[in-house]
Design an enzyme around this catalytic site. Structure first.
Site, PDB file in Angstrom:
ATOM      1  CB  THR A  50      18.142  13.825 -22.035  1.00  0.00           C
ATOM      2  OG1 THR A  50      17.020  14.668 -22.304  1.00  0.00           O
ATOM      3  CG2 THR A  50      18.847  13.518 -23.339  1.00  0.00           C
ATOM      4  CE1 TYR A 138      11.763  18.249 -16.646  1.00  0.00           C
ATOM      5  CE2 TYR A 138      13.293  16.658 -15.700  1.00  0.00           C
ATOM      6  CZ  TYR A 138      12.497  17.065 -16.751  1.00  0.00           C
ATOM      7  OH  TYR A 138      12.441  16.306 -17.891  1.00  0.00           O
ATOM      8  CE  LYS A 166      14.018  19.936 -18.807  1.00  0.00           C
ATOM      9  NZ  LYS A 166      14.698  18.615 -18.811  1.00  0.00           N
ATOM     10  CB  VAL A 206      16.859  22.148 -19.737  1.00  0.00           C
ATOM     11  CG1 VAL A 206      17.691  20.891 -19.473  1.00  0.00           C
ATOM     12  CG2 VAL A 206      17.002  23.133 -18.580  1.00  0.00           C
TER      13      VAL A 206
END
Length: 295
Positions: A50, A138, A166, A206
């Site tokens: 992001t 992640y 994540k 998240v």
């Protein structure tokens, strides 16, 4: 079962990186950190997907980490994105995050070069041995082109500093395998799957949508943790249309940056090769924001 990484449970917001005149807008970035602190967010995560990390220079990447850590000043935890498809660069960024005062490092599976499962393990082992900052794996094969298989994740989880994951595969079975085969804290990497994953034993998210409505996301998590399933379900169904549009209208973070701008927040443009929403997409986004009571 007691899980490692409980310090990252709850709401982590994946911060956008605001730009102005082609540069990182440091003042707007600090405002975003303050916004999350005031909302009661548990953790902020700069320079992830992001945060448009692929288009930041190395200097900018480090500068964003430094600004967020310095401005947080212990008021909120910081999970800095330090992943790379180069192990040596990942080590460097992770060491920098620790030096800057980050609480943990969010490390994506190496992308583009498509490592073997052994390669994934050795990558994370090398980072863990080089720096003792807590690591949050992640796993997002839709972007990296290669899944870190659950068996490999459970093996990586045996490294002492690897404490959480994540989970962004969208696969409930994979999440179940990770939860049953390791003691990692599992965080949803998709806003729309936060509640489903918590029902399996996940501990939070998240979040992208948390950039604009962190209190709503936090309230859903709190309701679930209190055992108020009906309230949590109602919150999920209220959040779902907005989550769908913020992640489905176009590539993240194009819609969330557009939403922040529409709501008067200083997000700035996205960087090429990302491009702004079309007029028809923007109309859909405005309708979604209006339906949620934000416009």
């Amino acid at each position: 079962m007691s899980r490692k990484g409980e310090q990252f449970a709850g709401l982590t917001v994946a911060l956008v990186t605001p730009f102005k005149d082609g540069k990182v807008d440091e003042a707007a970035l600090k405002k975003s950190v303050d916004f999350q602190i005031e909302a009661g967010t548990d953790v902020v995560s700069p320079v992830g997907t992001t945060g448009e990390s692929p288009t930041l220079t190395h200097d900018e990447h480090e500068r964003v980490i430094a600004i967020v850590c310095e401005h947080a000043a212990g008021r909120i935890k910081v999970m800095a994105g330090t992943g790379s498809n180069s192990t040596s660069e990942c080590v460097r960024l992770t060491k920098y995050a620790k030096k800057s005062g980050a609480t943990g490092a969010l490390i994506v599976g190496p992308y583009y070069n498509k490592p073997t499962q052994e390669g994934f393990y050795q990558h994370f082992q090398a980072v863990a041995e080089a720096c003792d900052l807590p690591i949050v794996l992640y796993n997002i094969p839709g972007r990296t082109a290669k899944n870190i298989e659950p068996e490999t994740i459970c093996r990586i989880a045996e490294l002492p500093t690897v404490v959480a994951i994540k989970e962004s595969t969208g696969l409930m079975d994979q999440a179940s395998q990770v939860l049953s085969g390791s003691n990692l804290t599992l965080l949803s990497g998709d806003d729309s799957l936060t509640l489903p994953l918590m029902s399996l034993g996940g501990s939070g998210v998240v979040s992208v949508v948390g950039n604009i409505i962190p209190k709503d996301v936090k309230a859903m998590i709190a309701a679930w943790n209190k055992g108020d399933i009906k309230t949590a379900q109602a919150a999920h169904h209220k959040l779902f249309p907005l989550c769908r549009d913020l992640l489905g209208l176009s590539t993240n973070p194009i819609p969330i940056k557009a939403a922040m701008t529409a709501l008067g927040r200083d997000a700035g443009p996205v960087r090429l090769p990302l491009t702004p929403l079309s007029e028809s997409e923007m109309q859909k986004l405005r309708k979604s924001l209006t339906n949620h009571g934000l416009l």
